[in-house]
Design a protein around this motif. Sequence first.
Motif, PDB file in Angstrom:
ATOM      1  N   PRO A 184      -2.822 -28.060  34.271  1.00  0.00           N
ATOM      2  CA  PRO A 184      -2.933 -28.596  35.628  1.00  0.00           C
ATOM      3  C   PRO A 184      -4.072 -28.052  36.477  1.00  0.00           C
ATOM      4  CG  PRO A 184      -1.247 -26.914  35.587  1.00  0.00           C
ATOM      5  CD  PRO A 184      -1.778 -27.020  34.169  1.00  0.00           C
ATOM      6  N   HIS A 185      -4.960 -27.237  35.925  1.00  0.00           N
ATOM      7  CA  HIS A 185      -6.019 -26.624  36.729  1.00  0.00           C
ATOM      8  C   HIS A 185      -7.382 -26.861  36.096  1.00  0.00           C
ATOM      9  CE1 HIS A 185      -3.052 -24.660  39.286  1.00  0.00           C
ATOM     10  NE2 HIS A 185      -2.407 -24.302  38.183  1.00  0.00           N
ATOM     11  N   HIS A 198      -5.322 -18.431  29.094  1.00  0.00           N
ATOM     12  CA  HIS A 198      -4.618 -19.603  29.628  1.00  0.00           C
ATOM     13  C   HIS A 198      -3.838 -19.326  30.914  1.00  0.00           C
ATOM     14  CE1 HIS A 198      -4.448 -21.093  25.154  1.00  0.00           C
ATOM     15  NE2 HIS A 198      -5.671 -21.078  25.647  1.00  0.00           N
ATOM     16  N   GLY A 199      -4.235 -18.272  31.644  1.00  0.00           N
ATOM     17  CA  GLY A 199      -3.545 -17.954  32.882  1.00  0.00           C
ATOM     18  C   GLY A 199      -3.768 -19.006  33.957  1.00  0.00           C
ATOM     19  N   PHE A 200      -2.691 -19.368  34.659  1.00  0.00           N
ATOM     20  CA  PHE A 200      -2.764 -20.342  35.746  1.00  0.00           C
ATOM     21  C   PHE A 200      -3.381 -19.711  37.001  1.00  0.00           C
ATOM     22  CE2 PHE A 200       0.797 -23.720  35.038  1.00  0.00           C
ATOM     23  CZ  PHE A 200       0.289 -24.006  33.794  1.00  0.00           C
ATOM     24  N   THR A 255      -7.798 -15.254  45.986  1.00  0.00           N
ATOM     25  CA  THR A 255      -6.799 -15.751  45.045  1.00  0.00           C
ATOM     26  C   THR A 255      -7.502 -16.489  43.917  1.00  0.00           C
ATOM     27  OG1 THR A 255      -6.481 -17.939  46.038  1.00  0.00           O
ATOM     28  CG2 THR A 255      -5.217 -16.097  46.985  1.00  0.00           C
ATOM     29  N   THR A 256      -6.839 -16.573  42.794  1.00  0.00           N
ATOM     30  CA  THR A 256      -7.430 -17.292  41.668  1.00  0.00           C
ATOM     31  C   THR A 256      -7.462 -18.801  41.924  1.00  0.00           C
ATOM     32  OG1 THR A 256      -5.275 -17.072  40.567  1.00  0.00           O
ATOM     33  CG2 THR A 256      -7.009 -15.535  39.930  1.00  0.00           C
ATOM     34  N   LEU A 257      -6.602 -19.291  42.813  1.00  0.00           N
ATOM     35  CA  LEU A 257      -6.708 -20.700  43.208  1.00  0.00           C
ATOM     36  C   LEU A 257      -8.011 -20.965  43.955  1.00  0.00           C
ATOM     37  CD1 LEU A 257      -3.153 -21.922  44.328  1.00  0.00           C
ATOM     38  CD2 LEU A 257      -4.613 -22.919  42.562  1.00  0.00           C
ATOM     39  N   GLU A 258      -8.463 -19.991  44.730  1.00  0.00           N
ATOM     40  CA  GLU A 258      -9.756 -20.138  45.403  1.00  0.00           C
ATOM     41  C   GLU A 258     -10.888 -20.194  44.390  1.00  0.00           C
ATOM     42  OE1 GLU A 258      -9.592 -18.019  49.678  1.00  0.00           O
ATOM     43  OE2 GLU A 258      -8.853 -16.727  48.055  1.00  0.00           O
TER      44      GLU A 258
END
Length: 266
Positions: free
Chosen positions: A64-65, A77-79, A36-39
């Motif tokens: 926020p990231h 600017h993708g979250f 995942t992109t959060l990882e």
Amino acid sequence: MIKYKTEDEIKLMQTSALLVSAALAEIAKILKPGLTTLELDKLAAEFIADHQATPSFLNYHGYPHNITTSVNDAVVHGFPNKTPLRDGDIITVDIGVYKNGYHGDHAYTFILGEVNAAVMKLVRITKASLYEGIKYAVSGNRIGDIANAIQVFNENEGYGVVRELVGHGLGRDMHEDPQVPNYGKRGSGILMKENLVLAIEPMINLGTRHVYTDTDGWTIRTKDGKPSVHFEHDVCVKKGEAFILSDYTPIEQAEKANSALNSSYY
């Protein structure tokens, strides 16, 4: 207000730029479908902290990231999120760091697995257009010379050159004057002098140049839903030839060594 840098400041800025390059290389080592992109965001945050720096993007105007991760039709600017990446995705990872009082900020687009020939060509041409623009980041030239070189190189291939977003000056602030568009007339804009540091960043769409802002208020997407590619370098204006502060070499080495990534567009 244009802020020209001293040689000592440029050395500090190169340290920040190379740290971004190293962080992108770390992502290139592990990037694969299923992550995942959060990882990726977590990995980058830890890597930046381990090198005594802070993420430039975190809390910037409320962002926020730690990094931005723009997948497929997302221009910039993708979250980072919990959606697993898939074979056939393209993803632009954009990272900023703040170290020793100066920012580094650049981006790289990766291909996961197999994509069609049109997307492969878009990645190749966009990356090449960045270097076409950099050729003109020389004292005595004007900003419009960089912009026009990028525009013509891409529009000759029929691509959409995004106009709502631009490159920028870089230094103690992440966004300094001047703006560096990816379109314009040769001979227009400010006259560049030595030791002006710029983030040059073509954002190029396979289809229309037109974009919109997603409901998160940040992610910029192509209006026709077609893929977009984004490459960015930190560049110091010099006499005769620009000095690229960032370095794609470690990123490309990691990309080629990772069987999940497709680097055959080179």
